[in-house]
Design an enzyme around this catalytic site. Structure first.
Site, PDB file in Angstrom:
ATOM      1  N   TYR A 266      67.610  40.380   4.092  1.00 48.45           N
ATOM      2  CA  TYR A 266      68.597  41.574   4.458  1.00 48.45           C
ATOM      3  C   TYR A 266      68.636  41.801   5.929  1.00 48.45           C
ATOM      4  CZ  TYR A 266      63.970  43.985   4.872  1.00 48.45           C
ATOM      5  OH  TYR A 266      62.771  44.163   5.089  1.00 48.45           O
ATOM      6  N   HIS A 315      65.606  37.736   8.207  1.00 45.37           N
ATOM      7  CA  HIS A 315      66.609  38.060   8.916  1.00 45.37           C
ATOM      8  C   HIS A 315      67.172  36.546   9.311  1.00 45.37           C
ATOM      9  CE1 HIS A 315      65.249  41.965   8.659  1.00 45.37           C
ATOM     10  NE2 HIS A 315      64.121  41.765   9.475  1.00 45.37           N
TER      11      HIS A 315
END
Ligand code: NAG
Ligand code: NAG
Ligand code: NAG
Length: 339
Positions: A266, A315
């Site tokens: 995410y 990430h």
């Protein structure tokens, strides 16, 4: 040279309009001598119209460039979607596909009812956006200040402080670093595990990554019963309720799907805030992102060097850096790379 482009024609038309109206009025006054003259009436209605003529309404702001105005970048306009709501309000609904995506970010064993959690939150906080609305006669200049060590010895402090809106995130401190990171903050983006105490006049933009985060917010403003999420979190916060606004999970999914093209589990706080700023500002300047000049990734307030930040599967920082570089190359943001 004064080329006859449509814009210049409009300026010319406006100019001629002012001259003819003025001369007409001067004649009128001269001939009638003593008409009733209410300058304030004219001054209040007149300049607005002239301003509208001079500045065509299709320009969304008064900066040299406005992020939302049409540009030649297909890449940008395929992504930038102003219909996606950046903030949650009392009346927001979270679509099912967003909810199911969001549930997987930080897996909870038994997530509580989200609608109920939201009702509880908005019983406590008004959640009204305090960002200035877009206005053709305003230039909303924003600084997004990341936490990279490349800010050290950058001397960016006064440049950062000159912005209208200054966004910081997570554990960012300014005390002792004013010369490099500035001292003003208007909006600070946080989640429970990254909470730090904020000054009274700073708006807390709360990032909920799980249902428990919203329950924590309620608890932290009232009973203090929640003290652990996946780590210890503060039991109470003293932020004023009307200084708290909530980042929209729908916007998180938009950043993940559209801007990050699904890279990384995410999106990081950094890219969430950067894209958020594109939607809330007319001009965005980015500070404190990426590695320092030696290629090291660390926070400006600590010496710990993170060797695996780039390789993080949570990430995708390489893809994220490419997105910000691209935004900078098409002049939608300005990138200050520090040292
Ligand atoms: C923009 O976002 C809205 C709301 O999420 C969505 O309905 C619409 O399809 C999107 N537009 C484009 C061009 O993707
Ligand atoms: C969740 O909460 C809402 C609002 O309180 C309620 O209307 C709904 O029935 C609840 N859903 C479930 C599955 O419990
Ligand atoms: C917030 O208040 C402090 C003083 O308490 C002031 O120095 C600072 O400029 C204020 N920040 C903003 C963004 O207005």
């Amino acid at each position: 040279m004064f080329a006859l482009r449509p814009r210049n024609l409009k300026v010319l038309a406006a100019f001629l309009f002012v001259i003819s109206v003025t001369s007409f009025m001067l004649n009128y006054i001269e001939h009638l001598g003593s008409i009733n003259w209410y300058p304030e009436k004219y001054l209040s209605s007149f300049p607005e119209q002239i301003k509208r003529l001079i500045q065509p309404t299709w320009r969304p702001c008064s900066c040299a460039r406005c992020i939302s105005e049409p540009s030649l970048s297909v890449w940008f306009h395929e992504r930038f979607n102003q219909s996606v709501p950046p903030l949650l309000t009392k009346h927001s609904t979270i679509p099912d596909d967003v909810y199911h995506w969001w549930l997987k970010l930080q897996v909870e064993e038994k997530p509580k009812n989200l609608s109920k959690a939201l009702v509880d939150v908005f019983e406590l906080i008004p959640g009204h956006s305090d960002f200035p609305a877009p206005d053709a006669f305003r230039c909303r200049r924003c600084a997004v200040v990341g936490n990279s060590g490349n800010l050290l010895k950058s001397n960016y402090g006064s440049i950062i402080d000159s912005h209208d809106i200054i966004m910081r995130m997570n554990r960012a401190e300014t005390v002792h670093f004013e010369n490099d990171v500035g001292s003003r903050t208007t909006h600070h983006f946080l989640y429970p595990e990254s909470y730090i105490k904020l000054a009274e006049n700073v708006t807390l933009v709360f990032l909920p990554f799980k249902t428990l985060d919203l329950q924590w917010l309620v608890s932290a403003l009232t009973t203090g019963v929640i003290r652990f999420t996946y780590m210890n979190v503060p039991r109470w916060i003293d932020t004023k309720k009307d200084k708290i606004i909530i980042f929209n999970p729908t916007f998180m999914k938009y950043v993940s799907d559209i801007w990050m093209q699904g890279h990384g589990k995410y999106p990081s706080t950094g890219i969430l805030v950067t894209i958020f700023a594109l939607h809330m500002c007319d001009e965005v300047n980015l500070f404190g992102f990426g590695a320092d000049s030696k290629g090291n990734w660390h926070h400006y307030w600590e010496d710990i060097i993170s060797l695996d930040f780039q390789k993080s599967v949570i990430h995708d920082s390489i893809f994220q850096t490419n997105v910000t570089k691209m935004l900078s190359s098409i002049n939608k943001i300005q990138f200050f790379s520090g040292r």
